[in-house]
Scaffold this motif. Structure first.
Motif, PDB file in Angstrom:
ATOM      1  N   TYR A  61     -55.256  53.546  75.676  1.00 59.90           N
ATOM      2  CA  TYR A  61     -56.406  53.091  76.456  1.00 59.90           C
ATOM      3  C   TYR A  61     -56.688  54.009  77.640  1.00 59.90           C
ATOM      4  O   TYR A  61     -55.787  54.626  78.185  1.00 59.90           O
ATOM      5  CB  TYR A  61     -56.155  51.669  76.989  1.00 59.90           C
ATOM      6  CG  TYR A  61     -56.254  50.601  75.927  1.00 59.90           C
ATOM      7  CD1 TYR A  61     -57.458  49.942  75.690  1.00 59.90           C
ATOM      8  CD2 TYR A  61     -55.157  50.256  75.168  1.00 59.90           C
ATOM      9  CE1 TYR A  61     -57.549  48.955  74.717  1.00 59.90           C
ATOM     10  CE2 TYR A  61     -55.239  49.276  74.194  1.00 59.90           C
ATOM     11  CZ  TYR A  61     -56.439  48.628  73.972  1.00 59.90           C
ATOM     12  OH  TYR A  61     -56.532  47.662  73.011  1.00 59.90           O
ATOM     13  N   VAL A  62     -57.962  54.048  78.011  1.00 63.99           N
ATOM     14  CA  VAL A  62     -58.385  54.726  79.234  1.00 63.99           C
ATOM     15  C   VAL A  62     -59.141  53.706  80.078  1.00 63.99           C
ATOM     16  O   VAL A  62     -59.714  52.749  79.556  1.00 63.99           O
ATOM     17  CB  VAL A  62     -59.278  55.953  78.957  1.00 63.99           C
ATOM     18  CG1 VAL A  62     -58.504  57.047  78.216  1.00 63.99           C
ATOM     19  CG2 VAL A  62     -60.530  55.571  78.195  1.00 63.99           C
TER      20      VAL A  62
ATOM     21  N   VAL B 175     -59.174  54.566  72.986  1.00 61.10           N
ATOM     22  CA  VAL B 175     -59.826  55.822  72.603  1.00 61.10           C
ATOM     23  C   VAL B 175     -59.844  56.034  71.093  1.00 61.10           C
ATOM     24  O   VAL B 175     -60.612  56.861  70.599  1.00 61.10           O
ATOM     25  CB  VAL B 175     -59.186  57.039  73.302  1.00 61.10           C
ATOM     26  CG1 VAL B 175     -59.371  56.946  74.811  1.00 61.10           C
ATOM     27  CG2 VAL B 175     -57.727  57.199  72.942  1.00 61.10           C
ATOM     28  N   GLU B 176     -59.037  55.296  70.363  1.00 57.45           N
ATOM     29  CA  GLU B 176     -59.024  55.444  68.895  1.00 57.45           C
ATOM     30  C   GLU B 176     -60.005  54.498  68.220  1.00 57.45           C
ATOM     31  O   GLU B 176     -60.728  54.886  67.311  1.00 57.45           O
ATOM     32  CB  GLU B 176     -57.612  55.227  68.363  1.00 57.45           C
ATOM     33  CG  GLU B 176     -56.648  56.313  68.811  1.00 57.45           C
ATOM     34  CD  GLU B 176     -55.207  56.040  68.402  1.00 57.45           C
ATOM     35  OE1 GLU B 176     -54.917  54.965  67.837  1.00 57.45           O
ATOM     36  OE2 GLU B 176     -54.373  56.921  68.672  1.00 57.45           O
ATOM     37  N   SER B 177     -60.055  53.241  68.661  1.00 58.18           N
ATOM     38  CA  SER B 177     -60.901  52.252  67.994  1.00 58.18           C
ATOM     39  C   SER B 177     -62.200  51.963  68.732  1.00 58.18           C
ATOM     40  O   SER B 177     -63.126  51.392  68.146  1.00 58.18           O
ATOM     41  CB  SER B 177     -60.129  50.937  67.840  1.00 58.18           C
ATOM     42  OG  SER B 177     -59.929  50.344  69.124  1.00 58.18           O
ATOM     43  N   GLY B 178     -62.272  52.317  70.020  1.00 56.00           N
ATOM     44  CA  GLY B 178     -63.454  52.005  70.809  1.00 56.00           C
ATOM     45  C   GLY B 178     -63.423  50.597  71.380  1.00 56.00           C
ATOM     46  O   GLY B 178     -64.298  50.220  72.162  1.00 56.00           O
ATOM     47  N   GLU B 179     -62.437  49.799  70.984  1.00 56.21           N
ATOM     48  CA  GLU B 179     -62.308  48.428  71.472  1.00 56.21           C
ATOM     49  C   GLU B 179     -62.181  48.421  72.993  1.00 56.21           C
ATOM     50  O   GLU B 179     -61.498  49.246  73.585  1.00 56.21           O
ATOM     51  CB  GLU B 179     -61.048  47.783  70.871  1.00 56.21           C
ATOM     52  CG  GLU B 179     -60.657  46.474  71.505  1.00 56.21           C
ATOM     53  CD  GLU B 179     -59.180  46.140  71.328  1.00 56.21           C
ATOM     54  OE1 GLU B 179     -58.805  45.056  71.809  1.00 56.21           O
ATOM     55  OE2 GLU B 179     -58.419  46.933  70.763  1.00 56.21           O
ATOM     56  N   GLU B 180     -62.888  47.478  73.640  1.00 55.30           N
ATOM     57  CA  GLU B 180     -62.769  47.310  75.084  1.00 55.30           C
ATOM     58  C   GLU B 180     -62.055  46.009  75.377  1.00 55.30           C
ATOM     59  O   GLU B 180     -62.169  45.040  74.628  1.00 55.30           O
ATOM     60  CB  GLU B 180     -64.145  47.325  75.755  1.00 55.30           C
ATOM     61  CG  GLU B 180     -64.767  48.702  75.788  1.00 55.30           C
ATOM     62  CD  GLU B 180     -65.982  48.759  76.718  1.00 55.30           C
ATOM     63  OE1 GLU B 180     -66.398  47.720  77.262  1.00 55.30           O
ATOM     64  OE2 GLU B 180     -66.499  49.874  76.891  1.00 55.30           O
TER      65      GLU B 180
END
Length: 137
Positions: free
Chosen positions: A17-18, A38-43
């Motif tokens: 995560y970022v 950063v891999e899945s785009g999940e927030e």
């Protein structure tokens, strides 16, 4: 430092995560952080009342690469405990010149020695004008 952090029970590593945003609460104090995988785009949002920002240990030496000698990690090599580099009139300070100094506040303190080294160089090398220095760079 990383091993100590991993051994601390109230520290959770959230990778990959970022931080997308630090979000205030009703009192404007930090209350939560919005993260993005950063891999899945999940927030996701997590509670946060404080943040430590690690800047890493990679010197940003691209600016001087090829002009002064660097070590294998990209730090500018200096002459002993001075800030002098292999190029006359060029001095290294901050995170570029003394990676063994830690934490960052101590690295920042070597700006004064760099200024003194530069002053001594100019005093002891009167034949070198500012124009010649600029042309040599």
């Amino acid at each position: 430092m990383l091993d100590r952090a991993r051994a601390t029970s109230n520290i959770e590593f959230l990778t990959p995560y970022v931080v997308e945003a630090l979000l205030p609460g009703e009192t404007s104090a930090l209350e939560r952080a919005r993260l993005r995988n950063v891999e899945s785009g999940e927030e996701r949002e997590i509670a946060a009342t404080g943040v430590f920002v690690a800047i890493g240990h990679e010197p940003k030496s691209e600016l001087v690469r090829g002009m002064v000698d660097l070590d294998a990690n990209g730090y500018v090599l200096v002459d002993g405990r001075s800030t002098r580099t292999n190029r006359p009139g060029v001095f290294a300070a901050g995170d570029l010149g003394r990676p063994h100094l830690s934490p960052g506040r101590n690295r920042g303190r070597n700006g004064l020695p760099a200024a003194l080294d530069a002053e001594w160089y100019l005093r002891d090398t009167p034949a070198v004008t500012a124009t010649q220095q600029k042309q040599a760079a």
